[in-house]
Design an enzyme around this catalytic site. Structure first.
Site, PDB file in Angstrom:
ATOM      1  N   LYS A 108      35.930  45.154  23.950  1.00 37.32           N
ATOM      2  CA  LYS A 108      36.782  44.896  25.125  1.00 37.32           C
ATOM      3  C   LYS A 108      37.345  43.493  25.018  1.00 37.32           C
ATOM      4  O   LYS A 108      36.734  42.626  24.403  1.00 37.32           O
ATOM      5  CB  LYS A 108      35.949  45.004  26.407  1.00 37.32           C
ATOM      6  CG  LYS A 108      36.763  45.286  27.636  1.00 37.32           C
ATOM      7  CD  LYS A 108      37.117  46.763  27.679  1.00 37.32           C
ATOM      8  CE  LYS A 108      37.760  47.202  28.948  1.00 37.32           C
ATOM      9  NZ  LYS A 108      37.641  48.658  29.092  1.00 37.32           N
ATOM     10  N   GLY A 220      42.003  52.480  44.865  1.00 38.36           N
ATOM     11  CA  GLY A 220      42.932  52.046  43.826  1.00 38.36           C
ATOM     12  C   GLY A 220      44.173  52.914  43.847  1.00 38.36           C
ATOM     13  O   GLY A 220      44.134  54.078  44.285  1.00 38.36           O
ATOM     14  N   GLY A 222      46.489  52.328  40.969  1.00 42.46           N
ATOM     15  CA  GLY A 222      47.089  51.955  39.681  1.00 42.46           C
ATOM     16  C   GLY A 222      47.267  53.189  38.814  1.00 42.46           C
ATOM     17  O   GLY A 222      47.325  54.320  39.307  1.00 42.46           O
ATOM     18  N   ASN A 223      47.343  52.958  37.519  1.00 41.86           N
ATOM     19  CA  ASN A 223      47.643  54.052  36.590  1.00 41.86           C
ATOM     20  C   ASN A 223      46.618  55.184  36.660  1.00 41.86           C
ATOM     21  O   ASN A 223      46.979  56.356  36.713  1.00 41.86           O
ATOM     22  CB  ASN A 223      47.725  53.485  35.165  1.00 41.86           C
ATOM     23  CG  ASN A 223      48.055  54.560  34.163  1.00 41.86           C
ATOM     24  OD1 ASN A 223      48.989  55.330  34.363  1.00 41.86           O
ATOM     25  ND2 ASN A 223      47.282  54.644  33.102  1.00 41.86           N
TER      26      ASN A 223
END
Ligand code: GLU
Length: 429
Positions: A108, A220, A222-223
């Site tokens: 990451k 959320g 988002g994507n």
């Protein structure tokens, strides 16, 4: 998004690992190897800002394990990024690629920055600077980044371009989540959210509940959240609440419509970071509630699809008695004490490493297509994704029922077992 200083994601990841290491009776050396990351890099990225001044950004790349294949995992842009969060996320990637059984390890990256306050040129310079500091330590056969929180296909392409300039050759397998037409795979943008819904569909099947009878609340927008909602609605589920971060007010809000949100309408009033315009939402008939309200909705399914450490001992008791299923779209959204409570309450958990593995699975498909230089139709990509996610879900739920384990523990037993075996097979331990 406020930082909770008492929370350390890496300690949480290590304690999750320790539990499984005990269950698997791992030897001391394997534990020592897997409790820590193999390698980590800390870099400084000087960027000439649009106003002419130079600002230095801190960045990280952590490679947790590559016994099963090249390290793999996203890069996040976030103002609160810390090395310990990146360490945890890198370890979680190792388990994630193992649970869906793709030939990759875990890594990451992160840069401490807030893209809300950066121009596209400044973001491009951060991407290129990050690669300039790290290109010797990464590559298609060693460590492959991808999009994550607040990074997109465009960021991936800038990073790839810088890498290819430095290497003097075209190496599209260096990064995944590239734009379609520039080495990206159809379906990659949808993959994490869709993969999440494939596992929800399977869980509902196991629980004997028709998806069309269910409601969900999502943290959320988002994507991941948007694509999860898209597919969940296609299987006739109703989303009654979503929440998102409001950059202007520096807090989050929940948006509720009891008979179901209109995804296209909400998308039309949302910025590229998933921030919904409060005023427009109110005009369109949404109730605007405090950010934490998403968790206390009377729904069947909760989908945390924002950041880590969101379901905690402080809010877990606000989860309604009606909730039957939690599907973790985010990485590490549930803190250990809260997780223990959900387990005790008998709520069906689809743990992050399984639930959100669709993104990295599609990244693997993208690498395969990049290597062949032959790209599949979207249906083919999504069909293969469904097959992978469904078989991983079935393997985990069979393990859970055979060994009477919580779903998270079952997923970990499979994943850690595979990685430990690969380390043994290579003669590392
Ligand atoms: N960032 C995504 C994750 O957390 C995708 C990683 C990848 O595609 O490598 O799983």
């Amino acid at each position: 998004m406020a930082a909770d200083r008492s929370y350390n994601a890496f300690e949480m990841a290590q304690s999750q690992f320790d539990r499984v290491a005990d269950q698997l009776k791992l030897d001391e050396a394997t534990r020592e190897l897997l409790r820590y990351n193999l390698r980590e890099y800390h870099v400084s990225i000087p960027v000439r800002m649009d106003d002419g001044n130079v600002k230095v950004f801190r960045g990280f790349r952590v490679q947790h394990n590559d016994a099963r294949g090249p390290a793999k995992g996203g890069i996040r842009f976030h103002p609160m990024e810390t090395i310990d969060t990146v360490r945890a996320l890198a370890m979680w990637m190792t388990w994630k690629t193992a649970v869906v059984d793709i030939p990759l390890g875990g890594g990451k990256g992160g840069v401490v920055c807030d893209p809300h306050n950066l121009s596209m040129r400044e973001q491009e310079q951060i991407c290129r600077g990050w690669v300039r500091q790290l290109w010797r330590n990464m590559g298609p056969l060693s460590d492959v980044p991808a999009p994550d929180v607040m990074t997109s296909a465009q960021h991936m392409l800038w990073m790839l371009d810088e890498f290819e300039i430095l290497r003097g050759e075209r190496l599209p397998g260096f990064i995944t989540g590239k734009p379609v037409g520039m080495g990206g795979s159809l379906g990659r943008t949808e993959a994490t959210g869709y993969g999440l819904v494939f596992t929800i569909r399977e869980a509902l099947k196991a629980l004997n509940i028709p998806p069309g009878d269910t409601t969900a609340s999502v943290q959320g927008f988002g994507n991941v959240a948007q694509h999860a909602i898209e597919l969940y609605q296609q299987i006739w589920g109703t989303v009654v609440c979503v929440s998102c971060w409001d950059q202007k007010d520096q807090t989050s809000y929940s948006f509720r419509k009891k008979d179901g949100i209109d995804l296209a309408e909400l998308r039309g009033m949302t910025d590229r970071f998933g921030g919904i315009d409060k005023g427009k939402a109110k005009d369109a008939g949404y109730e605007v509630l405090p950010g934490g309200a998403w968790i206390e909705q009377e729904v069947d399914i909760l989908i945390p699809a924002a950041l880590e450490n969101q379901i905690t001992k402080d809010n877990v008791d606000r989860i309604s008695g009606r909730v039957k299923l939690v599907a973790e779209g985010a990485n590490g959204p549930t803190a250990p004490e809260a997780d223990a409570k959900l387990h005790k309450r008998g709520i069906f958990m689809i743990p992050d490493l399984l639930a959100n593995a669709g993104g990295v699975t599609c990244s693997y498909f993208e690498q395969v297509q990049s290597n062949m230089n032959y790209f599949w139709e979207k249906d083919e990509v999504l069909g293969k994704l469904d097959t992978k996610m469904t078989s991983a879900f079935i393997a985990v739920s069979e393990m859970a029922s055979r060994r009477k384990l919580y779903m998270r523990d079952a997923a970990y037993v499979i994943a850690v077992g595979r990685v430990a075996q690969a380390c043994r097979d290579r003669g590392w331990v």
